[in-house]
Design a protein around this motif. Sequence first.
Motif, short mmCIF file in Angstrom:
data_model
loop_
_atom_site.label_atom_id
_atom_site.label_comp_id
_atom_site.label_asym_id
_atom_site.label_seq_id
_atom_site.Cartn_x
_atom_site.Cartn_y
_atom_site.Cartn_z
N VAL A 24 42.31 82.20 12.01
CA VAL A 24 43.50 82.93 12.42
C VAL A 24 43.08 84.07 13.34
O VAL A 24 42.24 84.89 12.95
N VAL A 25 43.63 84.11 14.53
CA VAL A 25 43.32 85.17 15.49
C VAL A 25 44.19 86.39 15.18
O VAL A 25 45.41 86.26 15.05
N VAL A 26 43.55 87.55 15.04
CA VAL A 26 44.26 88.78 14.66
C VAL A 26 44.06 89.90 15.69
O VAL A 26 44.32 91.06 15.41
N THR A 27 43.64 89.54 16.89
CA THR A 27 43.35 90.53 17.92
C THR A 27 44.55 91.43 18.19
O THR A 27 44.41 92.67 18.25
N GLU A 28 45.72 90.86 18.37
CA GLU A 28 46.90 91.66 18.70
C GLU A 28 47.23 92.66 17.61
O GLU A 28 47.57 93.81 17.89
N GLN A 29 47.13 92.24 16.35
CA GLN A 29 47.40 93.16 15.25
C GLN A 29 46.41 94.32 15.25
O GLN A 29 46.78 95.47 15.05
N VAL A 30 45.13 94.02 15.47
CA VAL A 30 44.11 95.07 15.50
C VAL A 30 44.36 96.00 16.69
O VAL A 30 44.28 97.23 16.56
N GLU A 31 44.68 95.44 17.83
CA GLU A 31 44.95 96.27 19.01
C GLU A 31 46.15 97.20 18.78
O GLU A 31 46.13 98.34 19.24
N GLU A 53 37.99 87.36 20.90
CA GLU A 53 39.19 87.57 20.07
C GLU A 53 38.70 87.87 18.66
O GLU A 53 37.68 87.32 18.22
N VAL A 54 39.42 88.72 17.95
CA VAL A 54 39.08 88.99 16.56
C VAL A 54 39.66 87.86 15.72
O VAL A 54 40.86 87.56 15.82
N MET A 55 38.81 87.25 14.90
CA MET A 55 39.21 86.08 14.13
C MET A 55 38.90 86.25 12.66
O MET A 55 37.82 86.73 12.30
N VAL A 56 39.84 85.83 11.82
CA VAL A 56 39.59 85.68 10.39
C VAL A 56 39.33 84.20 10.16
O VAL A 56 40.13 83.34 10.57
N ILE A 57 38.21 83.91 9.54
CA ILE A 57 37.87 82.52 9.23
C ILE A 57 38.03 82.32 7.73
O ILE A 57 37.33 82.93 6.93
N GLU A 58 38.97 81.49 7.39
CA GLU A 58 39.25 81.15 6.00
C GLU A 58 38.29 80.07 5.55
O GLU A 58 38.09 79.07 6.25
#
Length: 139
Positions: A22-29, A118-123
């Motif tokens: 899951v890409v979380v770049t926008e949330q972090v930005e 991109e910042v990614m969460v890997i499940e």
Amino acid sequence: MDVMKVHVEEFTVATRAREDIVVVTEQVERVVARSGVKNGIVLIYLPHATAIVTANENEPRLREDILNKLRALFPRGAGYRHDEIDDNANAHLANLFTGFHLVMPVVGGRLRRGTWQEVMVIEMDGPRTRTIVVVVLGE
């Protein structure tokens, strides 16, 4: 004189499969922007023992390659002792060897990342709802 700021926010993401990215770049930005920090660092931390956070290219074939490599390095059902309790020892090992936190620079009030990062969460043990803790430090 600039004053050191510390800004902390949390958000959650839902993963869809046993292994997922899951890409979380926008949330972090958005957290970085709300922090008011112009120059400093951001810590992206997962308070979970079976998920990973990293920065890499968000390209579908590469995401597949990443998951396939993690499956090869940390296969399910490989006789791990922890699997006697929970069937997720491979996810714990993946977290241990790849990482549950990421530190990136904040420059000019923005997350400083490479062109393709991109910042990614890997499940590795989903599907689940994962919490991401973002701490922005700086001036």
